[in-house]
Design a protein around this motif. Structure first.
Motif, PDB file in Angstrom:
ATOM      1  N   GLY A 154      -7.699   8.822 -11.661  1.00 54.52           N
ATOM      2  CA  GLY A 154      -6.949   7.989 -10.926  1.00 54.52           C
ATOM      3  C   GLY A 154      -7.797   7.246  -9.910  1.00 54.52           C
ATOM      4  O   GLY A 154      -9.021   7.305  -9.973  1.00 54.52           O
ATOM      5  N   THR A 155      -7.193   6.175  -9.250  1.00 51.50           N
ATOM      6  CA  THR A 155      -7.624   5.500  -8.297  1.00 51.50           C
ATOM      7  C   THR A 155      -6.987   5.500  -6.911  1.00 51.50           C
ATOM      8  O   THR A 155      -6.063   5.075  -6.903  1.00 51.50           O
ATOM      9  N   LEU A 156      -7.522   5.480  -5.923  1.00 54.32           N
ATOM     10  CA  LEU A 156      -7.038   5.066  -4.530  1.00 54.32           C
ATOM     11  C   LEU A 156      -7.245   3.548  -4.218  1.00 54.32           C
ATOM     12  O   LEU A 156      -8.528   3.285  -4.062  1.00 54.32           O
ATOM     13  N   LYS A 157      -6.507   2.795  -4.012  1.00 56.40           N
ATOM     14  CA  LYS A 157      -6.660   1.532  -3.744  1.00 56.40           C
ATOM     15  C   LYS A 157      -5.831   0.891  -2.702  1.00 56.40           C
ATOM     16  O   LYS A 157      -4.634   1.285  -2.373  1.00 56.40           O
ATOM     17  N   ASP A 158      -6.018  -0.617  -2.163  1.00 58.75           N
ATOM     18  CA  ASP A 158      -4.982  -1.204  -1.441  1.00 58.75           C
ATOM     19  C   ASP A 158      -3.703  -1.232  -2.156  1.00 58.75           C
ATOM     20  O   ASP A 158      -3.629  -1.588  -3.416  1.00 58.75           O
ATOM     21  N   GLY A 159      -2.793  -0.913  -1.385  1.00 55.73           N
ATOM     22  CA  GLY A 159      -1.191  -1.064  -1.929  1.00 55.73           C
ATOM     23  C   GLY A 159      -0.619   0.351  -2.291  1.00 55.73           C
ATOM     24  O   GLY A 159       0.541   0.282  -2.325  1.00 55.73           O
ATOM     25  N   ASP A 160      -1.588   1.284  -2.532  1.00 52.91           N
ATOM     26  CA  ASP A 160      -0.922   2.594  -2.472  1.00 52.91           C
ATOM     27  C   ASP A 160      -0.317   3.031  -1.223  1.00 52.91           C
ATOM     28  O   ASP A 160      -0.434   2.410  -0.325  1.00 52.91           O
ATOM     29  N   PRO A 161       0.675   4.109  -1.425  1.00 51.11           N
ATOM     30  CA  PRO A 161       1.171   4.778  -0.086  1.00 51.11           C
ATOM     31  C   PRO A 161       0.177   5.014   0.953  1.00 51.11           C
ATOM     32  O   PRO A 161      -1.016   5.701   0.464  1.00 51.11           O
ATOM     33  N   SER A 162       0.384   4.836   2.109  1.00 50.44           N
ATOM     34  CA  SER A 162      -0.603   5.350   3.039  1.00 50.44           C
ATOM     35  C   SER A 162       0.131   6.110   4.207  1.00 50.44           C
ATOM     36  O   SER A 162       1.471   6.066   4.529  1.00 50.44           O
ATOM     37  N   PRO A 164       0.006   7.209   8.695  1.00 49.13           N
ATOM     38  CA  PRO A 164      -0.195   6.511   9.816  1.00 49.13           C
ATOM     39  C   PRO A 164      -1.572   6.215  10.179  1.00 49.13           C
ATOM     40  O   PRO A 164      -2.050   5.310  10.944  1.00 49.13           O
ATOM     41  N   ASN A 165      -2.434   6.935   9.865  1.00 54.30           N
ATOM     42  CA  ASN A 165      -4.049   6.659   9.944  1.00 54.30           C
ATOM     43  C   ASN A 165      -4.548   5.796   9.027  1.00 54.30           C
ATOM     44  O   ASN A 165      -5.602   5.263   9.002  1.00 54.30           O
ATOM     45  N   GLY A 166      -3.774   5.134   8.306  1.00 48.57           N
ATOM     46  CA  GLY A 166      -4.156   4.037   7.130  1.00 48.57           C
ATOM     47  C   GLY A 166      -4.780   4.645   6.019  1.00 48.57           C
ATOM     48  O   GLY A 166      -5.120   3.872   5.057  1.00 48.57           O
ATOM     49  N   SER A 167      -4.979   5.875   5.820  1.00 48.18           N
ATOM     50  CA  SER A 167      -5.537   6.625   4.276  1.00 48.18           C
ATOM     51  C   SER A 167      -4.552   6.472   3.370  1.00 48.18           C
ATOM     52  O   SER A 167      -3.392   6.830   3.472  1.00 48.18           O
ATOM     53  N   PHE A 168      -5.031   6.053   2.356  1.00 47.70           N
ATOM     54  CA  PHE A 168      -4.081   6.076   1.199  1.00 47.70           C
ATOM     55  C   PHE A 168      -4.016   7.603   0.386  1.00 47.70           C
ATOM     56  O   PHE A 168      -4.937   8.461   0.677  1.00 47.70           O
ATOM     57  N   TYR A 169      -2.991   7.611  -0.451  1.00 48.32           N
ATOM     58  CA  TYR A 169      -2.743   8.948  -1.028  1.00 48.32           C
ATOM     59  C   TYR A 169      -1.999   8.723  -2.353  1.00 48.32           C
ATOM     60  O   TYR A 169      -1.191   7.611  -2.480  1.00 48.32           O
ATOM     61  N   ARG A 170      -2.096   9.491  -3.223  1.00 44.30           N
ATOM     62  CA  ARG A 170      -1.222   9.478  -4.524  1.00 44.30           C
ATOM     63  C   ARG A 170      -1.111  10.841  -5.152  1.00 44.30           C
ATOM     64  O   ARG A 170      -1.688  11.915  -4.618  1.00 44.30           O
ATOM     65  N   GLU A 171       0.284  10.975  -5.638  1.00 48.64           N
ATOM     66  CA  GLU A 171       0.719  12.349  -5.879  1.00 48.64           C
ATOM     67  C   GLU A 171       0.704  12.429  -7.544  1.00 48.64           C
ATOM     68  O   GLU A 171       0.841  11.479  -8.501  1.00 48.64           O
ATOM     69  N   HIS A 172       0.307  13.589  -7.847  1.00 46.59           N
ATOM     70  CA  HIS A 172       0.413  13.852  -9.276  1.00 46.59           C
ATOM     71  C   HIS A 172       1.131  15.394  -9.726  1.00 46.59           C
ATOM     72  O   HIS A 172       1.280  16.030  -8.720  1.00 46.59           O
ATOM     73  N   LEU A 237     -10.092  10.268   2.914  1.00 50.93           N
ATOM     74  CA  LEU A 237     -10.098  10.732   4.468  1.00 50.93           C
ATOM     75  C   LEU A 237      -9.750   9.853   5.676  1.00 50.93           C
ATOM     76  O   LEU A 237      -9.169  10.162   6.628  1.00 50.93           O
ATOM     77  N   ASP A 238      -9.799   8.398   5.349  1.00 52.84           N
ATOM     78  CA  ASP A 238      -9.369   7.234   6.243  1.00 52.84           C
ATOM     79  C   ASP A 238      -9.168   5.985   5.453  1.00 52.84           C
ATOM     80  O   ASP A 238      -9.358   5.915   4.084  1.00 52.84           O
ATOM     81  N   ARG A 239      -8.743   5.060   6.211  1.00 54.79           N
ATOM     82  CA  ARG A 239      -8.292   3.713   5.223  1.00 54.79           C
ATOM     83  C   ARG A 239      -9.671   3.217   4.596  1.00 54.79           C
ATOM     84  O   ARG A 239      -9.307   2.350   3.659  1.00 54.79           O
ATOM     85  N   THR A 240     -10.740   3.685   4.812  1.00 54.68           N
ATOM     86  CA  THR A 240     -11.801   3.098   4.041  1.00 54.68           C
ATOM     87  C   THR A 240     -12.017   4.056   2.572  1.00 54.68           C
ATOM     88  O   THR A 240     -12.877   3.719   1.659  1.00 54.68           O
ATOM     89  N   SER A 241     -11.343   5.079   2.595  1.00 52.18           N
ATOM     90  CA  SER A 241     -11.677   6.060   1.328  1.00 52.18           C
ATOM     91  C   SER A 241     -10.744   5.710   0.166  1.00 52.18           C
ATOM     92  O   SER A 241      -9.601   5.931   0.124  1.00 52.18           O
ATOM     93  N   LYS A 242     -11.443   4.949  -0.579  1.00 55.69           N
ATOM     94  CA  LYS A 242     -10.952   4.358  -1.689  1.00 55.69           C
ATOM     95  C   LYS A 242     -11.915   4.150  -2.955  1.00 55.69           C
ATOM     96  O   LYS A 242     -12.736   4.408  -3.008  1.00 55.69           O
ATOM     97  N   GLY A 243     -11.300   4.250  -4.132  1.00 54.94           N
ATOM     98  CA  GLY A 243     -12.042   4.376  -5.468  1.00 54.94           C
ATOM     99  C   GLY A 243     -11.472   5.433  -6.405  1.00 54.94           C
ATOM    100  O   GLY A 243     -10.481   5.926  -6.391  1.00 54.94           O
TER     101      GLY A 243
END
Length: 254
Positions: A154-162, A164-172, A237-243
């Protein structure tokens, strides 16, 4: 849009975690070498030797056997079977696991002729992990069973659910059974992360922050309380955590 339940769960302080149990296995007191055909030979030159790292004895139909594994210098493993004391050795005819990278081999807790073999599907940090069950009830035709419940890149990226602290997440999601022991592995070269395991009831079972390999590798071992659909939440971890990341979920028993 994220659900209030998910937001509350994964934004809470991660205070508890299930620590993977260290499962014992018999180890040689001194290095023992075999060739690629599983024959013991302490005089082998370095370029031809495999070093035994796991050896277990089992009994089927009244006869004792050894199941042992030896690793070459490049990490590849040969899986072997013999009668005790390396009598009549042979390499197993199991292409899916033979000559692969193997992390561990443990006896199945519910079957004394079976073993759980954790295979790393490649050589690197972000490679999937797959558990296989190998049953020697019929020693002439050992039965191999995949115990994978989910393999996901998977990939965490801009546009994913986030959050309040701005960190992205995905569910499986995956299907689990009551009292089933599972191991969850999450690896990423890109970002630090949390993972959360949620039961069909919506209750949180376990969560943990990545703690290994520069906080980019996580493992949870858990016992599932009921049968049904479980969720894994992967959170940066935070809004910069993507990839990109690799998520592997495996049963620890046949």
């Amino acid at each position: 849009m994220r659900s209030p339940t998910i937001t509350a769960i994964i934004s809470a302080v991660f205070a508890t975690a299930s620590i993977p149990a260290v499962l014992a296995q018999a180890q040689p007191a001194a290095e023992i070498y075999t060739d690629k055909n599983c024959r013991r030979n302490q005089q082998l030159p370095k370029l031809e030797r495999y070093t035994i790292f796991s050896r277990n004895e089992f009994t089927t139909n009244g006869q004792k056997y050894w199941f042992y594994s030896a690793r070459y210098q490049d990490g590849g493993v040969v899986l072997c079977m013999s009668k005790p004391n390396f009598d009549q050795p042979k390499a197993l005819n199991q292409p899916k696991i033979q000559a692969n990278f193997i992390d561990k081999i443990v006896r199945d807790p519910k079957n004394q002729t079976a073993f759980i073999i954790t295979v790393r599907e490649g050589n690197g940090l972000d490679t999937p992990m797959t558990n296989y069950g190998l049953d020697f009830k019929n020693v002439d035709r050992p039965k191999l069973t995949s115990l994978s419940l989910l393999q996901q890149r998977g990939t965490l990226k801009d546009g994913d659910p986030s959050l309040p602290n701005g960190s992205f997440y995905r569910e499986h999601s995956f299907q689990g059974s009551a009292n089933q022991s599972i191991t969850i592995d999450l690896k990423s070269r890109s970002f630090e992360h949390f993972i959360t395991l949620i039961a069909p009831s919506g209750n949180k079972i376990a969560d943990i922050k990545a703690v290994r390999v520069n906080n980019r590798e996580t493992q949870i071992t858990a016992k599932l309380p009921s049968s049904g659909t479980y969720k894994i939440v992967v959170q940066g971890l935070d809004r910069t955590s993507k990839g990109s990341y690799t998520l592997s979920i495996n049963s620890n028993q046949l």
